[in-house]
Scaffold this motif. Structure first.
Motif, mmCIF file in Angstrom:
data_model
loop_
_atom_site.group_PDB
_atom_site.id
_atom_site.type_symbol
_atom_site.label_atom_id
_atom_site.label_comp_id
_atom_site.label_asym_id
_atom_site.label_seq_id
_atom_site.Cartn_x
_atom_site.Cartn_y
_atom_site.Cartn_z
ATOM 1 N N SER A 190 0.811 -1.221 0.000
ATOM 2 C CA SER A 190 0.000 0.000 0.000
ATOM 3 C C SER A 190 0.840 1.264 0.000
ATOM 4 O O SER A 190 0.305 2.361 -0.165
ATOM 5 C CB SER A 190 -0.922 0.001 1.224
ATOM 6 O OG SER A 190 -0.149 -0.027 2.417
ATOM 7 N N TYR A 203 -2.530 -4.167 -3.996
ATOM 8 C CA TYR A 203 -3.284 -3.385 -3.010
ATOM 9 C C TYR A 203 -4.460 -2.679 -3.669
ATOM 10 O O TYR A 203 -5.603 -2.733 -3.186
ATOM 11 C CB TYR A 203 -2.351 -2.382 -2.343
ATOM 12 C CG TYR A 203 -3.027 -1.448 -1.378
ATOM 13 C CD1 TYR A 203 -3.310 -0.136 -1.748
ATOM 14 C CD2 TYR A 203 -3.378 -1.874 -0.102
ATOM 15 C CE1 TYR A 203 -3.933 0.725 -0.851
ATOM 16 C CE2 TYR A 203 -3.997 -1.025 0.793
ATOM 17 C CZ TYR A 203 -4.280 0.279 0.412
ATOM 18 O OH TYR A 203 -4.902 1.125 1.290
ATOM 19 N N LEU A 204 -4.235 -2.015 -4.786
ATOM 20 C CA LEU A 204 -5.304 -1.298 -5.475
ATOM 21 C C LEU A 204 -6.330 -2.258 -6.072
ATOM 22 O O LEU A 204 -7.540 -2.000 -6.043
ATOM 23 C CB LEU A 204 -4.715 -0.406 -6.579
ATOM 24 C CG LEU A 204 -3.858 0.761 -6.094
ATOM 25 C CD1 LEU A 204 -3.240 1.499 -7.277
ATOM 26 C CD2 LEU A 204 -4.683 1.722 -5.249
ATOM 27 N N THR A 252 -8.407 -3.425 -2.922
ATOM 28 C CA THR A 252 -9.210 -2.423 -2.230
ATOM 29 C C THR A 252 -10.208 -1.732 -3.148
ATOM 30 O O THR A 252 -11.301 -1.355 -2.712
ATOM 31 C CB THR A 252 -8.303 -1.363 -1.583
ATOM 32 O OG1 THR A 252 -7.478 -0.760 -2.600
ATOM 33 C CG2 THR A 252 -7.417 -1.981 -0.520
ATOM 34 N N GLU A 253 -9.879 -1.568 -4.428
ATOM 35 C CA GLU A 253 -10.753 -0.829 -5.337
ATOM 36 C C GLU A 253 -11.663 -1.736 -6.165
ATOM 37 O O GLU A 253 -12.737 -1.311 -6.593
ATOM 38 C CB GLU A 253 -9.911 0.028 -6.281
ATOM 39 C CG GLU A 253 -9.053 1.068 -5.580
ATOM 40 C CD GLU A 253 -9.901 2.147 -4.909
ATOM 41 O OE1 GLU A 253 -10.976 2.470 -5.445
ATOM 42 O OE2 GLU A 253 -9.483 2.638 -3.842
ATOM 43 N N SER A 275 -3.591 4.984 -12.315
ATOM 44 C CA SER A 275 -4.669 4.992 -11.338
ATOM 45 C C SER A 275 -5.224 3.585 -11.143
ATOM 46 O O SER A 275 -4.938 2.663 -11.917
ATOM 47 C CB SER A 275 -5.800 5.922 -11.807
ATOM 48 O OG SER A 275 -6.405 5.379 -12.981
ATOM 49 N N ALA A 276 -6.074 3.438 -10.120
ATOM 50 C CA ALA A 276 -6.714 2.147 -9.876
ATOM 51 C C ALA A 276 -7.574 1.742 -11.066
ATOM 52 O O ALA A 276 -7.589 0.573 -11.467
ATOM 53 C CB ALA A 276 -7.563 2.219 -8.611
#
Length: 564
Positions: A379, A388-389, A392-393, A422-423
């Protein structure tokens, strides 16, 4: 701790060997290898292998190149006995492979062991009894003479039974269990009595297995013990000295290497260090250590991933990501300075020169691997926070090897385009790589059916724009789909499979399943496929086809002419 080490533990005394020779030796040839994965390794599993998994493991060990394989403790259970009979009666043992079976030095167990071997071309009968003072005094209440008699009586019975079975070439192996904790003079006395009772000759050698049943001292002590036995045993030209190191102190590989330098001829162990307590010596590490020193181990680990996945399937044990040579992360550098040095080392490395790439003791290609200069995944790592992205996204928890594979896709994008991702951008790359493929094989629908004990599938797909209805059967939907694809000439192997729920929910409020499948095509490499659907079977089939399309795409790219 309740007591100081000096008060509770006594250091093992040194061996009286003032002119030791092993420190000046090198390992110039491989030992005789003996795999005990199916016996020592299997008995150490929380869920021992069933017959199918034992057969799969046996065939893999043969394919790797093991010529001696300890397959069972046949007097221990009907399951063990039945496996030995199945191998023999089914004709599964290659002509150049010798099976080995273990028995305690007890008459009824020895007789039962020989019953299991009827019809075998050749076999090693491995008999043992404990010889250390602790066992003599506290466990069995036996004198030294009684321990010797127990070993000799067992050997005489084995010799008689072997003579009664002339169609089978029997080799004797004897282990003084707890050898490293046994007085050397007494260990020699027992071993000499065994070789005399057998009538060992250079043409009919006895295997004397000298185990670190429990690792209780540093590897140099073990080497001294082995050299002392090597130099003092009677009938040395009629003996094969075998090592069986355990890993209680974490030094089994070193103990085996020094033991070979001290005069041993043979090594027993397991793949990836499986076995009782902390395990047996790791034969993969030991063999590939030799490879890095220019010694051909005569074991084929050129596709280490296939061996690892088979091992994990059969044993249900994960291989640590930092395991030497085979762990998922051992050919991965997170440090920028390491990545830079490795990249420059690869650029300077010439095919006809010795391997000198920094931080990599072995060419990953030698074991069918590649170097992954992976951006760090957590993260806090900026553009490296891919996993991580994604979690979480987008609710996708990727397996570690998929993280490695997909991070290479992101790394290539960032190297080409620069800047941050970006995610949503990462998801777009993920979908474009695994889910929304402009692909030659497209999923339409499938139907499952039962056929006796087998699972059947009717798979409706498009191949190069033309509809195909394929049928297959297997031990489950995935296996059936693999067989269905094979009927269309698409032959693949499933190396690993995982499924997870995706959160947040889909637009309809229902949880979606995400399937991850690592597949391989013989001679064409391996890759991941991913499938997403509200139905887990559908997601799995989509993952299978995703992997097929990626393999086909890789093949097509490899055939494209390269720009000058």
């Amino acid at each position: 701790m309740n007591a100081t080490p000096a008060a509770k533990y006594t250091a093992f005394p040194p061996v009286r060997l003032t002119d030791r020779r092993w420190p000046n030796q090198v390992i110039a040839k491989p030992p005789i290898w003996m795999s005990t994965d199916l016996r020592d390794g299997n008995q150490a599993l929380f869920e021992p292998m069933n017959a199918d998994k034992k057969m799969r493991m046996f065939k893999m060990l043969c394919a790797v190149g093991f010529k001696e394989i300890e397959i069972a403790f046949p007097s221990a259970s009907e399951t063990e006995f039945g496996f030995v009979r199945g191998l023999i009666e089914g004709g599964h043992i290659p002509e150049d492979v010798t099976i080995e079976v273990l028995t305690q030095a007890r008459e009824h167990l020895i007789r039962r062991t020989f019953e299991s071997l009827r019809g075998a071309r050749k076999a090693i009968v491995h008999v043992y009894n404990a010889t250390s003072k602790t066992f003599r005094d506290n466990v069995f209440g036996m004198s030294q003479a009684e321990v010797v008699k127990m070993a000799v009586d067992a050997v005489k019975l084995i010799k008689t039974l072997a003579d009664d079975m002339p169609e089978t070439e029997i080799t004797l192996e004897y282990s003084p269990e707890l050898f490293t904790a046994t007085e050397l003079d007494f260990a020699k006395e027992v071993c000499d009595a065994v070789t005399a009772a057998w009538g060992a000759t250079p043409q009919r050698k006895v295997i004397l297995n000298l185990p670190t049943t429990v690792e209780i001292a540093t590897p140099n002590i073990y080497a001294d013990q082995i050299e002392w036995m090597h130099r003092n045993l009677a009938r040395r030209d009629s003996v094969i000295i075998s090592l069986h190191p355990h890993n209680d102190r974490g030094t089994a590989v070193a103990a085996a290497e020094l033991g070979l330098m001290a005069g041993a001829d043979r090594v027993e162990g397991c793949l990836f260090g499986n076995g009782e307590r902390t395990g047996n010596v790791d034969l993969v590490t030991l063999a590939l250590n030799m490879h890095t020193q220019g010694v051909d181990p005569q074991l084929d680990f050129s596709d280490i991933n296939a061996v690892a996945r088979n091992f994990e399937h059969c044993t249900q044990l994960p291989i640590h990501p930092r395991h030497p040579y085979v762990g998922d992360l051992v050919f991965t550098a997170f440090s920028g300075s390491h990545q830079d040095a490795i990249k420059k080392g690869f650029a300077a490395q010439k095919a006809d020169e010795p391997w000198t790439v920094p931080y990599l003791p072995i060419d990953p290609a030698d074991v069918g691997r590649s170097y992954d200069s992976v951006i760090r995944v957590n993260s806090q790592s900026g553009k490296g926070g891919i996993a991580y992205l994604m979690e979480t996204e987008h609710g996708v928890v990727m397996p570690r090897r998929l993280q490695v594979e997909f991070s290479g896709v992101v790394q290539q994008h960032t190297d080409t385009h620069g800047g941050e991702v970006s995610a949503d951008g990462i998801w777009a790359m993920f979908a474009g790589t695994y889910l929304d493929l402009d692909s030659p094989v497209r999923y339409r629908e499938h139907h499952l059916f039962e056929h006796g004990s087998a699972q059947g599938i009717r798979l409706n797909i498009d191949i190069d724009g033309r509809p195909h209805l394929l049928t297959g059967e297997g031990n489950g939907p995935i296996n059936a789909a693999v067989h269905a694809l094979a009927s269309a000439g698409i032959r693949i192997e499933v190396r690993s499979y995982e499924e997870r729920s995706m959160l947040p929910m889909g637009e309809d409020g229902n949880a979606r399943a995400c399937a991850f499948m690592e597949i391989a095509c013989p001679g064409q490499g391996e890759c991941y496929g991913v499938g997403v659907d509200s139905n887990i079977v559908t997601a799995s089939i989509k993952a299978l086809l995703s992997g097929v399309n990626r393999l086909l795409g890789n093949q097509q790219a490899a055939r494209q002419p390269q720009a000058a």
